[in-house]
Scaffold this motif. Sequence first.
Motif, PDB file in Angstrom:
ATOM      1  N   PHE A 118       0.834  -1.199   0.000  1.00  0.00           N
ATOM      2  CA  PHE A 118       0.000   0.000   0.000  1.00  0.00           C
ATOM      3  C   PHE A 118       0.873   1.254   0.000  1.00  0.00           C
ATOM      4  CE2 PHE A 118      -2.172   3.405   2.360  1.00  0.00           C
ATOM      5  CZ  PHE A 118      -3.243   3.624   1.500  1.00  0.00           C
ATOM      6  N   GLY A 119       1.917   1.232   0.817  1.00  0.00           N
ATOM      7  CA  GLY A 119       2.826   2.377   0.893  1.00  0.00           C
ATOM      8  C   GLY A 119       3.477   2.690  -0.441  1.00  0.00           C
ATOM      9  N   GLN A 120       3.857   1.660  -1.176  1.00  0.00           N
ATOM     10  CA  GLN A 120       4.438   1.898  -2.497  1.00  0.00           C
ATOM     11  C   GLN A 120       3.381   2.378  -3.496  1.00  0.00           C
ATOM     12  OE1 GLN A 120       6.998  -1.308  -3.898  1.00  0.00           O
ATOM     13  NE2 GLN A 120       8.622  -0.010  -3.103  1.00  0.00           N
ATOM     14  N   TRP A 121       2.208   1.793  -3.447  1.00  0.00           N
ATOM     15  CA  TRP A 121       1.128   2.126  -4.375  1.00  0.00           C
ATOM     16  C   TRP A 121       0.697   3.578  -4.246  1.00  0.00           C
ATOM     17  CZ3 TRP A 121      -3.906   3.485  -2.941  1.00  0.00           C
ATOM     18  CH2 TRP A 121      -4.815   3.581  -3.996  1.00  0.00           C
ATOM     19  N   ARG A 122       0.704   4.104  -3.009  1.00  0.00           N
ATOM     20  CA  ARG A 122       0.188   5.464  -2.766  1.00  0.00           C
ATOM     21  C   ARG A 122       0.928   6.530  -3.562  1.00  0.00           C
ATOM     22  NH1 ARG A 122       3.427   8.264   1.583  1.00  0.00           N
ATOM     23  NH2 ARG A 122       5.112   6.779   1.902  1.00  0.00           N
ATOM     24  N   CYS A 160      -3.837   9.195   1.480  1.00  0.00           N
ATOM     25  CA  CYS A 160      -3.266   7.849   1.448  1.00  0.00           C
ATOM     26  C   CYS A 160      -1.950   7.795   2.228  1.00  0.00           C
ATOM     27  CB  CYS A 160      -3.041   7.389   0.006  1.00  0.00           C
ATOM     28  SG  CYS A 160      -4.555   6.984  -0.877  1.00  0.00           S
ATOM     29  N   SER A 161      -1.151   8.845   2.135  1.00  0.00           N
ATOM     30  CA  SER A 161       0.115   8.895   2.874  1.00  0.00           C
ATOM     31  C   SER A 161      -0.125   8.916   4.380  1.00  0.00           C
ATOM     32  CB  SER A 161       0.942  10.110   2.458  1.00  0.00           C
ATOM     33  OG  SER A 161       1.398   9.957   1.141  1.00  0.00           O
ATOM     34  N   LEU A 162      -1.111   9.659   4.814  1.00  0.00           N
ATOM     35  CA  LEU A 162      -1.458   9.677   6.233  1.00  0.00           C
ATOM     36  C   LEU A 162      -1.929   8.295   6.681  1.00  0.00           C
ATOM     37  CD1 LEU A 162      -1.916  11.150   8.915  1.00  0.00           C
ATOM     38  CD2 LEU A 162      -4.208  11.746   8.073  1.00  0.00           C
ATOM     39  N   TYR A 203      -1.137   5.454   5.292  1.00  0.00           N
ATOM     40  CA  TYR A 203       0.034   4.579   5.304  1.00  0.00           C
ATOM     41  C   TYR A 203       0.842   4.770   6.588  1.00  0.00           C
ATOM     42  CZ  TYR A 203       4.808   3.060   4.604  1.00  0.00           C
ATOM     43  OH  TYR A 203       6.046   2.489   4.789  1.00  0.00           O
ATOM     44  N   LYS A 204       1.100   6.011   6.961  1.00  0.00           N
ATOM     45  CA  LYS A 204       1.918   6.274   8.157  1.00  0.00           C
ATOM     46  C   LYS A 204       1.267   5.697   9.414  1.00  0.00           C
ATOM     47  CE  LYS A 204       4.259  10.170   6.157  1.00  0.00           C
ATOM     48  NZ  LYS A 204       4.512  11.591   6.108  1.00  0.00           N
ATOM     49  N   ILE A 205      -0.037   5.781   9.513  1.00  0.00           N
ATOM     50  CA  ILE A 205      -0.745   5.207  10.659  1.00  0.00           C
ATOM     51  C   ILE A 205      -0.659   3.674  10.622  1.00  0.00           C
ATOM     52  CG2 ILE A 205      -3.028   4.881  11.701  1.00  0.00           C
ATOM     53  CD1 ILE A 205      -3.607   7.836  10.758  1.00  0.00           C
ATOM     54  N   LEU A 206      -0.913   3.087   9.460  1.00  0.00           N
ATOM     55  CA  LEU A 206      -0.831   1.630   9.325  1.00  0.00           C
ATOM     56  C   LEU A 206       0.587   1.119   9.563  1.00  0.00           C
ATOM     57  CD1 LEU A 206      -3.118   1.046   6.207  1.00  0.00           C
ATOM     58  CD2 LEU A 206      -3.607   0.421   8.591  1.00  0.00           C
ATOM     59  N   PHE A 207       1.581   1.847   9.053  1.00  0.00           N
ATOM     60  CA  PHE A 207       2.983   1.462   9.240  1.00  0.00           C
ATOM     61  C   PHE A 207       3.319   1.395  10.728  1.00  0.00           C
ATOM     62  CE2 PHE A 207       7.458   2.687   9.842  1.00  0.00           C
ATOM     63  CZ  PHE A 207       8.091   1.699   9.099  1.00  0.00           C
ATOM     64  N   LYS A 208       2.942   2.437  11.469  1.00  0.00           N
ATOM     65  CA  LYS A 208       3.235   2.469  12.907  1.00  0.00           C
ATOM     66  C   LYS A 208       2.454   1.386  13.640  1.00  0.00           C
ATOM     67  CE  LYS A 208       5.801   4.649  14.662  1.00  0.00           C
ATOM     68  NZ  LYS A 208       7.201   4.306  15.015  1.00  0.00           N
ATOM     69  N   LEU A 209       1.211   1.173  13.267  1.00  0.00           N
ATOM     70  CA  LEU A 209       0.391   0.151  13.913  1.00  0.00           C
ATOM     71  C   LEU A 209       0.975  -1.248  13.691  1.00  0.00           C
ATOM     72  CD1 LEU A 209      -2.258  -0.338  15.469  1.00  0.00           C
ATOM     73  CD2 LEU A 209      -3.385  -0.583  13.249  1.00  0.00           C
ATOM     74  N   VAL A 210       1.329  -1.560  12.461  1.00  0.00           N
ATOM     75  CA  VAL A 210       1.887  -2.887  12.167  1.00  0.00           C
ATOM     76  C   VAL A 210       3.270  -3.030  12.800  1.00  0.00           C
ATOM     77  CG1 VAL A 210       3.077  -2.575   9.938  1.00  0.00           C
ATOM     78  CG2 VAL A 210       1.811  -4.639  10.360  1.00  0.00           C
ATOM     79  N   GLN A 211       4.010  -1.962  12.910  1.00  0.00           N
ATOM     80  CA  GLN A 211       5.318  -1.994  13.580  1.00  0.00           C
ATOM     81  C   GLN A 211       5.141  -2.318  15.066  1.00  0.00           C
ATOM     82  OE1 GLN A 211       7.269   1.828  13.755  1.00  0.00           O
ATOM     83  NE2 GLN A 211       9.297   0.896  13.770  1.00  0.00           N
TER      84      GLN A 211
END
Length: 175
Positions: free
Chosen positions: A29-33, A45-47, A49-57
Amino acid sequence: MFDNIRSDFRAHGRDWGAQGFWVMIVYRFGQWRYKVRPQLLRRLCSLTYKILFKLVQIITGIELPCEAIVGRNFVIDHFGGIIVSGYARFGDNCRIRNGVVVGLRRIEEPSAPVIGNNVDIGAGAKLLGPIRIGDNSVIGANAVVLVDVPENSIAIGVPAIIKPRRSSSLDLHDH
């Protein structure tokens, strides 16, 4: 994006619960955005992604930023303690395990390993700096790799010692 996610799902054994698969969804998703237009929608989409990235981390203990380049069939075999630099590059059919770090050797030298195809990285391994890992290589558990690894090699130890891989037929006769 969806073709890559389907491929990632197959690579993770069609297991929806595989935390490595969750990381790959967020990564794709991060690359697609970056391709999203108009700019306002891309920012949304970037926002996301940043939330999902931190959550999955937080949930998985895996840091795989979308700036890293990851080939097809990339498998994160176990979760926890995995850190990949945004400068890292992986070929196709690579596998990493828990405790792996692929990153910078020095903060003032922003370059990370370039990893070839069919590379298997053992638990706890550290690959640091502007090094190249050749195709069909194996990085042993807890190895610290600071130098290039040629194709068809194995790297073991701290610091890693590089040896040619033996073929499976030789392994059977040597025991």
